[in-house]
Scaffold this motif. Sequence first.
Motif, short mmCIF file in Angstrom:
data_model
loop_
_atom_site.label_atom_id
_atom_site.label_comp_id
_atom_site.label_asym_id
_atom_site.label_seq_id
_atom_site.Cartn_x
_atom_site.Cartn_y
_atom_site.Cartn_z
N ASN A 120 0.90 -1.11 -0.22
CA ASN A 120 0.03 -0.14 0.04
C ASN A 120 0.99 1.28 0.06
O ASN A 120 0.32 2.26 -0.42
N CYS A 163 -3.50 -14.65 -4.22
CA CYS A 163 -4.84 -14.54 -5.02
C CYS A 163 -6.14 -14.65 -3.86
O CYS A 163 -5.75 -15.11 -2.62
N ILE A 220 -4.94 -10.12 -4.78
CA ILE A 220 -5.61 -10.10 -6.13
C ILE A 220 -6.92 -10.70 -6.15
O ILE A 220 -6.99 -11.95 -5.96
N ASP A 221 -7.75 -9.87 -6.24
CA ASP A 221 -9.45 -10.21 -6.06
C ASP A 221 -9.71 -11.02 -7.04
O ASP A 221 -9.59 -11.06 -8.23
N ASN A 263 1.25 -6.10 -13.34
CA ASN A 263 0.43 -4.86 -13.42
C ASN A 263 1.22 -3.55 -13.78
O ASN A 263 1.94 -3.21 -12.49
N ASP A 264 1.20 -3.05 -14.75
CA ASP A 264 1.99 -2.18 -15.04
C ASP A 264 1.69 -0.69 -14.88
O ASP A 264 2.18 0.20 -15.32
N PRO A 268 -1.29 2.41 -13.07
CA PRO A 268 -2.33 2.78 -12.25
C PRO A 268 -3.78 2.39 -12.71
O PRO A 268 -4.83 2.46 -12.18
N ASP A 269 -3.47 2.28 -14.02
CA ASP A 269 -4.93 2.13 -14.76
C ASP A 269 -5.27 0.52 -14.57
O ASP A 269 -6.35 -0.24 -14.98
N GLY A 270 -4.62 -0.40 -14.03
CA GLY A 270 -4.69 -1.52 -13.66
C GLY A 270 -4.53 -2.77 -14.83
O GLY A 270 -5.11 -3.90 -14.83
N MET A 271 -4.01 -2.13 -15.88
CA MET A 271 -3.83 -3.29 -16.90
C MET A 271 -2.48 -4.04 -16.51
O MET A 271 -1.61 -3.60 -16.05
N TRP A 272 -2.63 -5.49 -16.99
CA TRP A 272 -1.58 -6.28 -16.88
C TRP A 272 -0.85 -6.59 -18.27
O TRP A 272 -1.62 -6.30 -19.17
#
Length: 172
Positions: A68, A84, A102-103, A142-143, A145-149
């Motif tokens: 965090n 996970c 990882i939700d 996860n590259d 802040p947009d949450g894209m992997w």
Amino acid sequence: NGVNWFQSLGASDVRALPLVDKASANDADVVAALDKSQLIYMLGGFTHYLGQTLLKSAAWQAMFNAFNGGAIIAGSSAGAMVMCDYYYHPAADEVVEGLGLIDGACVIPHFNTFGKSWVNRLVHLLPETVLIGIDEETGMLNDGPDGMWQVYGKGAITLYKGQMSQSFISGK
């Protein structure tokens, strides 16, 4: 091996922490080191042992706090599985509560060798969960802040949700 590998990549302050059981997962020195870490890498091994060792431990809380605060948490094989919401414990043929980083997901490691054999069972046990099949010598990050992997490495990542599946190769 992990220390040597990260040092070969140019990391200068690399330590292997003696986190090997529930007692050490609550050891003040281990917790303090994790709390200050910028990258925490969990190796593979015995998934259920790792998951139960970290679950509700001071070490996991320190790792989560570091995450965090901007730290990276990564893992291979069992280390990726326990991050996970759920992981598969094949010896008991059951799904177990993971660490929840990882939700809504469950990692299936070594997908191109033996992991794929778990898919039918896990689709049945976790119909609303995203199953993440990760080939050997392959990873995903996860590259941003947009949450894209994004996929990296020699193999592919295969995602399952119910009966739907889609595979992604390096760069996707």
